[in-house]
Design a protein around this motif. Structure first.
Motif, PDB file in Angstrom:
ATOM      1  N   TYR A  28       0.828  -1.208   0.000  1.00  0.00           N
ATOM      2  CA  TYR A  28       0.000   0.000   0.000  1.00  0.00           C
ATOM      3  C   TYR A  28       0.854   1.247   0.000  1.00  0.00           C
ATOM      4  O   TYR A  28       2.063   1.192   0.229  1.00  0.00           O
ATOM      5  CB  TYR A  28      -0.961  -0.005   1.189  1.00  0.00           C
ATOM      6  CG  TYR A  28      -0.326   0.320   2.533  1.00  0.00           C
ATOM      7  CD1 TYR A  28       0.514  -0.583   3.186  1.00  0.00           C
ATOM      8  CD2 TYR A  28      -0.552   1.549   3.153  1.00  0.00           C
ATOM      9  CE1 TYR A  28       1.093  -0.277   4.401  1.00  0.00           C
ATOM     10  CE2 TYR A  28       0.023   1.854   4.380  1.00  0.00           C
ATOM     11  CZ  TYR A  28       0.849   0.941   4.997  1.00  0.00           C
ATOM     12  OH  TYR A  28       1.428   1.252   6.204  1.00  0.00           O
ATOM     13  N   ARG A  54       8.204   4.077  -4.722  1.00  0.00           N
ATOM     14  CA  ARG A  54       8.276   3.099  -3.622  1.00  0.00           C
ATOM     15  C   ARG A  54       7.264   1.982  -3.833  1.00  0.00           C
ATOM     16  O   ARG A  54       7.547   0.808  -3.534  1.00  0.00           O
ATOM     17  CB  ARG A  54       8.055   3.779  -2.265  1.00  0.00           C
ATOM     18  CG  ARG A  54       8.246   2.800  -1.098  1.00  0.00           C
ATOM     19  CD  ARG A  54       8.189   3.480   0.256  1.00  0.00           C
ATOM     20  NE  ARG A  54       6.884   4.092   0.484  1.00  0.00           N
ATOM     21  CZ  ARG A  54       6.607   4.853   1.547  1.00  0.00           C
ATOM     22  NH1 ARG A  54       7.537   5.104   2.460  1.00  0.00           N
ATOM     23  NH2 ARG A  54       5.401   5.378   1.690  1.00  0.00           N
ATOM     24  N   LYS A  79       6.497  -1.874   1.982  1.00  0.00           N
ATOM     25  CA  LYS A  79       5.285  -1.286   2.574  1.00  0.00           C
ATOM     26  C   LYS A  79       4.124  -2.264   2.406  1.00  0.00           C
ATOM     27  O   LYS A  79       3.208  -2.075   1.600  1.00  0.00           O
ATOM     28  CB  LYS A  79       4.974   0.083   1.948  1.00  0.00           C
ATOM     29  CG  LYS A  79       4.109   0.934   2.857  1.00  0.00           C
ATOM     30  CD  LYS A  79       4.215   2.385   2.517  1.00  0.00           C
ATOM     31  CE  LYS A  79       3.214   3.239   3.290  1.00  0.00           C
ATOM     32  NZ  LYS A  79       3.323   3.132   4.752  1.00  0.00           N
ATOM     33  N   GLU A  98      11.943   2.783  14.406  1.00  0.00           N
ATOM     34  CA  GLU A  98      10.969   3.722  13.832  1.00  0.00           C
ATOM     35  C   GLU A  98       9.674   3.635  14.621  1.00  0.00           C
ATOM     36  O   GLU A  98       9.534   2.800  15.528  1.00  0.00           O
ATOM     37  CB  GLU A  98      10.715   3.403  12.357  1.00  0.00           C
ATOM     38  CG  GLU A  98      10.064   2.048  12.122  1.00  0.00           C
ATOM     39  CD  GLU A  98       9.795   1.758  10.642  1.00  0.00           C
ATOM     40  OE1 GLU A  98       9.636   2.699   9.847  1.00  0.00           O
ATOM     41  OE2 GLU A  98       9.727   0.559  10.297  1.00  0.00           O
ATOM     42  N   SER A 152       3.904   3.841  12.677  1.00  0.00           N
ATOM     43  CA  SER A 152       3.526   4.263  11.321  1.00  0.00           C
ATOM     44  C   SER A 152       4.263   5.533  10.928  1.00  0.00           C
ATOM     45  O   SER A 152       3.702   6.402  10.260  1.00  0.00           O
ATOM     46  CB  SER A 152       2.003   4.459  11.222  1.00  0.00           C
ATOM     47  OG  SER A 152       1.581   5.470  12.092  1.00  0.00           O
ATOM     48  N   ILE A 185       8.874   8.350   2.724  1.00  0.00           N
ATOM     49  CA  ILE A 185       8.997   9.387   1.699  1.00  0.00           C
ATOM     50  C   ILE A 185       9.162  10.748   2.370  1.00  0.00           C
ATOM     51  O   ILE A 185       9.959  11.579   1.937  1.00  0.00           O
ATOM     52  CB  ILE A 185       7.752   9.374   0.772  1.00  0.00           C
ATOM     53  CG1 ILE A 185       7.611   7.989   0.109  1.00  0.00           C
ATOM     54  CG2 ILE A 185       7.838  10.486  -0.255  1.00  0.00           C
ATOM     55  CD1 ILE A 185       8.821   7.487  -0.639  1.00  0.00           C
ATOM     56  N   THR A 186       8.423  10.963   3.449  1.00  0.00           N
ATOM     57  CA  THR A 186       8.545  12.229   4.181  1.00  0.00           C
ATOM     58  C   THR A 186       9.973  12.362   4.711  1.00  0.00           C
ATOM     59  O   THR A 186      10.561  13.446   4.691  1.00  0.00           O
ATOM     60  CB  THR A 186       7.538  12.263   5.345  1.00  0.00           C
ATOM     61  OG1 THR A 186       6.311  11.694   4.897  1.00  0.00           O
ATOM     62  CG2 THR A 186       7.295  13.675   5.829  1.00  0.00           C
ATOM     63  N   ALA A 243       3.559  10.592   5.984  1.00  0.00           N
ATOM     64  CA  ALA A 243       2.703  11.298   5.032  1.00  0.00           C
ATOM     65  C   ALA A 243       1.440  11.831   5.699  1.00  0.00           C
ATOM     66  O   ALA A 243       0.833  12.771   5.203  1.00  0.00           O
ATOM     67  CB  ALA A 243       2.324  10.366   3.892  1.00  0.00           C
TER      68      ALA A 243
END
Ligand code: PDD
Length: 287
Positions: free
Chosen positions: A33, A52, A149, A182, A185, A210-211, A247
């Motif tokens: 996703y 990605r 992901k 991490e 989420s 990505i952020t 995100a």
């Protein structure tokens, strides 16, 4: 206005949108996703999210449901039909529907593609930016391929709920040697004692957010020194600033970890400066 979802070629009312009972996403979490932010009617970092997605599909030997041009059209159409100006789109691809069997289905099995979108209230995020959030730490208990992901998010779901049950809003995974991985989420950052922005390398053990990637660009552009290196739980607890990126929340300040106050207990200035510059520097695609 009723919400619309895209499911396998059709735009359908959200309440009626469904996939097959033997969809492999449903039975095996055999899918991937993406979640992408929409702000002021612009899709943030679409290219990186789709890159990605391609990588996740490749790593799982899954077939792309359609080429990037038509996929971008579908995403924009779902956002338009739901009139999203501030919010997100969610995109899921699975290995398709097939008679239940652990082995990959026949090569001609059509992948499932679902795209949904929702508006979010910027005031809710603004409150998090102003106040910061509380988190707990947890021992890593996920599989080894968290760089993909995948929709297999059961440990993340349990981690989030454990955080909520403990009176916190989120959780941070720690590896067996005490290094910070991490969030459940999101990616984790600290501003170390010397003012350097630190985040863990993304080669292994975390999702390459990505952020996170764009924030490294932002740091460079606004003159904040950054380094990708492992950091300890002790460094996390004694940092000048701690924050999450994703995100769904760009930079969310963390003011308490396991009941211990971070710095003076208020969101820091560096994460605020990064957040302020983020939208300007990120790629923006009109809906
Ligand atoms: N999650 N790490 C994990 C485990 C994540 O699930 C996410 C994103 C991130 C940050 O990635 P990005 O900056 O590309 O959003 C890191 C999304 C938002 C979710 O599951 O809803």
């Amino acid at each position: 206005m009723s919400r619309i979802a895209y499911v396998n070629g059709l735009y359908v009312p959200h309440a009626e949108a469904s996939v097959h009972v033997e969809d492999r996403g449903f039975q095996f979490a055999d899918g991937v996703y993406e979640v992408c932010e929409v702000r002021r009617g612009l899709i943030v970092d679409l290219t990186r999210h789709l890159d990605r997605l391609d990588r996740s599909l490749r790593e799982l030997r899954m077939v792309a449901p359609m080429a990037r041009g038509p996929l971008t059209f579908v995403i924009r159409e779902v956002l338009r039909r739901n009139r999203v100006r501030e919010g997100i789109f969610y995109l899921q691809v699975t290995r398709g529907a097939a008679r239940r069997d652990h082995f990959f289905p026949a090569a001609d099995t059509v992948p499932t593609l679902v795209v949904t979108a929702k508006s979010t209230d910027p005031a809710i995020m603004a409150k998090k930016y102003a106040n910061g959030i509380k988190v707990i730490t947890l021992a890593e208990n996920r599989w080894d391929r968290v760089d993909i992901k995948s929709v297999g998010l059961l440990p993340n779901v349990l981690a989030k709920q454990q955080a909520r049950d403990a009176g916190a809003q989120d959780a941070i995974y720690i590896d067996s040697t005490g290094m910070v991985l991490e969030g459940a989420s999101s990616n984790v950052w600290i501003v170390a004692a010397d003012g350097t922005l630190v985040t863990r390398p993304a080669e292994h053990g975390i999702l390459r957010g990505i952020t996170r990637t764009t924030l490294l660009d932002v740091a460079k552009r606004i003159g904040v020194t950054s380094v990708e290196r492992d950091f300890t739980t002790e460094e996390l607890l004694t940092a000048r600033e701690v924050f999450f990126t994703s995100a769904t929340g760009s930079c969310v300040p963390i003011v308490e970890v396991d009941g211990r106050t971070i710095a003076n207990g208020h969101p820091g200035t560096i994460s605020a400066a990064l957040r302020d510059a983020f939208f300007e520097i990120a790629e923006k695609t009109p809906i």
